[in-house]
Design an enzyme around this catalytic site. Structure first.
Site, mmCIF file in Angstrom:
data_model
loop_
_atom_site.group_PDB
_atom_site.id
_atom_site.type_symbol
_atom_site.label_atom_id
_atom_site.label_comp_id
_atom_site.label_asym_id
_atom_site.label_seq_id
_atom_site.Cartn_x
_atom_site.Cartn_y
_atom_site.Cartn_z
ATOM 1 N N ARG A 161 1.069 -1.362 0.090
ATOM 2 C CA ARG A 161 0.032 -0.020 0.056
ATOM 3 C C ARG A 161 0.735 1.190 -0.337
ATOM 4 O O ARG A 161 0.428 2.370 -0.488
ATOM 5 C CB ARG A 161 -0.857 0.027 1.195
ATOM 6 C CG ARG A 161 -1.671 -1.256 1.500
ATOM 7 C CD ARG A 161 -2.502 -1.483 0.224
ATOM 8 N NE ARG A 161 -3.379 -2.701 0.498
ATOM 9 C CZ ARG A 161 -4.174 -3.326 -0.398
ATOM 10 N NH1 ARG A 161 -3.966 -3.101 -1.731
ATOM 11 N NH2 ARG A 161 -4.942 -4.266 -0.221
ATOM 12 N N HIS A 162 2.135 1.087 0.504
ATOM 13 C CA HIS A 162 2.724 2.369 0.749
ATOM 14 C C HIS A 162 4.251 2.096 0.328
ATOM 15 O O HIS A 162 5.098 1.639 1.372
ATOM 16 C CB HIS A 162 2.811 2.641 2.147
ATOM 17 C CG HIS A 162 3.281 4.015 2.698
ATOM 18 N ND1 HIS A 162 4.714 4.121 3.066
ATOM 19 C CD2 HIS A 162 2.693 5.024 2.957
ATOM 20 C CE1 HIS A 162 4.767 5.276 3.376
ATOM 21 N NE2 HIS A 162 3.681 6.026 3.454
ATOM 22 N N PHE A 163 4.680 2.541 -0.582
ATOM 23 C CA PHE A 163 3.826 2.923 -1.898
ATOM 24 C C PHE A 163 3.697 1.936 -3.134
ATOM 25 O O PHE A 163 4.621 0.977 -3.134
ATOM 26 C CB PHE A 163 4.169 4.364 -2.304
ATOM 27 C CG PHE A 163 4.333 5.364 -1.586
ATOM 28 C CD1 PHE A 163 3.436 6.106 -1.324
ATOM 29 C CD2 PHE A 163 5.672 5.490 -0.766
ATOM 30 C CE1 PHE A 163 3.223 7.102 -0.316
ATOM 31 C CE2 PHE A 163 5.540 6.389 0.224
ATOM 32 C CZ PHE A 163 4.665 7.320 0.430
ATOM 33 N N VAL B 136 7.724 0.856 1.557
ATOM 34 C CA VAL B 136 8.321 1.424 2.571
ATOM 35 C C VAL B 136 7.462 1.409 3.823
ATOM 36 O O VAL B 136 6.153 1.748 3.585
ATOM 37 C CB VAL B 136 8.810 2.733 2.400
ATOM 38 C CG1 VAL B 136 8.074 4.023 2.215
ATOM 39 C CG2 VAL B 136 9.933 3.277 3.319
#
Length: 765
Positions: A654-656, A661
């Site tokens: 999800r990130h990213f 990270v």
């Protein structure tokens, strides 16, 4: 604590509609009565003056007697069997207790003991569902009841309604495109989508009613409904075909049309049409993934229609549809695909897989900003108050993992499928809409502003997983920071070098909670202002201020700095200590002088569903916390914890997108959880009737990030120095300073990070 005591404690905590119990008197093996005898078996086994009879009369075919050892063996065997059955029942009841108390974020069966594990999600039932009285009157097939599994990956609908059933008049209104008249004002588009209708022109409505509309229903918890199937104008299938065999063309077309209408009902119910204008339903699924690669997925022309053995010779004379959504998404256009079962006369007669529908704009209709970021046309989206949005959830989803040319404008189209600055995705995307902007693309000097919104629905995953009484700190941080970074990116901080891949990282900031507020089902309005931009070789730094409000009243305010880094600049990070590995406070002691350490077993506490004030599910960030009572720089207490980093951890996806990270906000959340566990362990909740954690009002948190946690880092370590413990009536506030390490350097520094434990209804601090 024994298993029985554990179960009894759970039953005192929560009431269950269904429990596993035993009928009759409790089993006593020493009072088991033999056939044909009034005396209980084993009565003569009771010692008399210490002696045990050698034999006990036992009627049987031979009329002989059994020895005391044989009787004792039988009693032990029966006793063991009954005890095992009783233990299994207790385990099953405990599993049900844990499932109910764990909240909707847990997967069914994910943590149940083997004897009580539920069927795997998605497994087809071996028999049709039981029949109940449906809206149309005759017996209908009832949906399978399952608890919804709400996770950060669960689709968040664009609108919500209290309607869960529709009659023939409602379906007729949907066929005329009157969506808001059926589902309510949040579905209003003021005429921009007249062709988004239940049926195509000239096609009759094949559904008589709809019931049990559920956003989280079905085997995948992605949605479900039931619908009455009207008689189809068809000819029967070939009477000689076998289950899954040929289906008459007219019957197949009728079933596909009816199933397609049921899918459209759910698409409207979920608000998929709300993020496009001049759109229509098309009976297909996307042919490419969000990155533009060809995909193999469900498409209506290849949706399969199968008659069951019980359906051979069925003539389509009406019945009931059960629909379960398998996939629902906004990219590359809003779409869903579902599995449909058809019942008639109490029998499962047909199965349809991969019935899909996509909301697609007509050729030439605008779907996103023009060059320069201008949004000259109404793109269809309005908020719950009826205000027109410039950009919607559809555009934010493209900014997170799709075509940024659609999300931000043509200048960004070249970033599709590349590592680039993006919003987080899934349940970590905490900006829904851009409502207004006062900015000009390319002008990065400062002063630009925009207003965004985020709908914090009560069933969002973090409300179930947090130990807080309301929203966790990490969501406060993320939703404010994401709105700010979106403004800087929208202004074009990277478009001057379109061939360069930049990563965005937060470098630090400060934020203050202004007032306590309940955020379940609230729409958060975010106001962001660009203060300055400072370009450097391979890097650009931007400063922002921001404020969040609900119902016009601010509740959170802060400032923050972001950096855009190309790969060489990102690789030059040296942490907070100039590249040196500075040890934690505890590790700086010589082994012979190291202070006494005790450990809070967080994982064990979390494993008890009745344990209050404990982060769970996808917010379960720590398994244990080491404590040095009276230790640390301030002499008020010291905490240390280490967390393994699994490359499969949910947040990396999800990130990213294409640049994984760990979010800095989750590192901060881990520190907060260490403080919360210490507060509970130290007894600060004792004496409170209904304790809960809240974000302290008026305490300004300062954070500094000088590094990143990657999937390859293996672990991170945090330490906390408690600086103050203060009390007010019904409240305890703990303030601390903290740091976080990756294996090679210290990368986070937090000042005045605080938690507050308060009894419900206690006066404000």
């Amino acid at each position: 604590m024994t298993l029985a005591e554990d179960t009894l404690r759970f039953n005192e905590t929560v009431r269950f509609d269904e429990t596993l119990e035993f009928d009759g008197e409790p089993f006593d093996p020493l009072r088991l009565t033999a056939a044909g005898s009034s005396a209980p078996v084993g009565a003569d086994l009771a010692p008399t003056g210490g002696a045990v009879p050698a034999t006990v009369p036992s009627p049987g075919p031979s009329g002989g007697s059994r020895s005391a050892a044989q009787i004792a063996a039988v009693v032990r065997e029966v006793s063991a069997a009954v005890a095992a059955a009783h233990d299994s029942a207790l385990v099953a009841q405990l599993a049900l207790s844990r499932l109910a108390l764990a909240g909707p974020s847990r997967s069914l069966g994910a943590e149940l003991p083997a004897p009580a594990r539920l069927p795997a999600p998605g497994r087809r039932p071996s028999a049709p569902p039981a029949l109940t009285a449906g809206p149309a009157g005759p017996a209908t097939a009832a949906p399978q009841e399952t608890s919804p599994r709400i996770t950060e990956a669960s689709f968040k609908p664009l609108a919500r309604t209290s309607r869960d059933a529709l009659d023939a008049a409602d379906l007729a209104a949907l066929s005329r495109g009157e969506v808001a008249a059926v589902f309510g004002a949040p579905y209003e588009q003021h005429g921009v989508n007249p062709d988004v209708t239940l049926t195509e022109s000239g096609v009759p409505t094949l559904l008589g009613w709809v019931a049990d509309l559920r956003l989280r229903g079905g085997a995948q918890s992605a949605g479900s409904l039931r619908a009455g199937l009207l008689p189809l104008a068809t000819t029967p299938a070939n009477s000689g075909s076998t289950g899954g065999g040929p289906v008459g063309d007219a019957l197949a077309r009728g079933l596909l049309a009816a199933a397609g209408q049921a899918v459209r009902v759910f698409a409207l119910y979920a608000g998929l049409h709300l993020c496009l204008a001049d759109a229509r339903f098309v009976p297909e699924a996307p042919t490419e993934d969000p990155d533009g690669r060809p995909r193999t997925g469900p498409a209506h022309p290849t949706a399969s229609v199968r008659l069951t053995d019980a359906g051979q010779g069925w003539d389509g004379a009406g019945g009931e549809i059960q629909l379960e959504v398998g996939t629902i998404d906004l990219l590359p256009r809003p779409w869903l695909a579902a599995r449909v079962l058809v019942h008639a006369d109490g029998r499962l007669v047909a199965e349809l897989d991969d019935v899909a529908v996509t909301v697609r704009e007509r050729p030439g209709a605008p779907v996103g900003p023009e060059h320069g970021g201008a949004v000259p046309a109404d793109l269809g989206r309005r908020n719950a108050a009826g205000e027109r949005a410039l950009l919607s959830e559809f555009h934010m989803a493209h900014c997170a993992r799709g075509d940024q040319g659609i999300g931000l404008g043509p200048e960004f189209g070249g970033y599709r499928g590349r590592r680039a600055t993006r919003l987080p995705g899934g349940g970590l995307r905490l900006v829904d809409r851009i409502m207004a902007t006062d900015s000009r693309r390319g002008d990065l000097r400062g002063g630009a502003t925009h207003v965004t919104e985020y709908d914090a629905a009560a069933d969002c995953w973090y409300f179930a997983d947090t130990a807080n009484a309301s929203m966790p700190n990490c969501v406060y941080m993320e939703t404010s920071l994401q709105s700010a970074l979106l403004l800087g990116y929208y202004l074009g901080a990277t478009v001057a070098e379109p061939a360069e891949d930049y990563s965005l990282r937060n470098l630090g900031g400060s934020a203050t909670v202004l007032r306590e507020v309940e955020l379940r089902d609230a729409t958060i309005r975010q106001h962001s202002t660009l203060l300055s931009t400072n370009p450097m070789p391979g890097t650009a730094l931007q400063d922002f201020s921001y404020e969040m409000a609900v119902d016009g009243e601010p509740f959170y305010r802060g400032e923050s700095m972001f950096g855009y880094f190309n790969a060489p600049a990102l690789a030059r990070q040296t942490g907070l200590d100039g590249g040196r590995l500075v040890p934690t406070w505890l590790d700086a002691f010589d082994e012979r002088e190291r202070p006494a350490i005790r450990t809070i077993d967080v994982a064990a506490r979390r494993a008890d569903p009745a344990a209050p004030l404990c982060a769970r599910g996808q917010l379960a960030l720590l398994d244990d916390v080491e404590v040095v009572d009276g230790g640390g720089r301030h002499g008020r207490g010291y905490l240390r914890a280490q967390r393994p980093i699994d490359p499969g951890d949910w947040f990396f996806a999800r990130h990213f997108h294409l640049d994984p990270v760990i979010p800095g906000s989750l590192g901060v959340e881990a520190v907060i959880q260490a403080l919360q566990e210490w507060a509970v362990d130290a007894g600060h909740a004792d004496g409170m009737a209904r304790p809960g954690f809240v974000l302290p009002v008026g305490v300004t948190l300062h954070w500094k990030y000088r590094g990143q946690l990657l999937p390859s880092d293996g672990t991170f370590t945090l330490e906390v120095h408690i600086s103050d413990v203060s009390r007010r009536p019904g409240r305890v506030r703990v303030t601390a300073d903290a740091s976080l390490w990756k294996p090679t350097m210290r990368i986070y520094e937090l000042t005045d990070i605080a938690i507050e434990l308060r009894d419900e209804g206690a006066p404000s601090w």
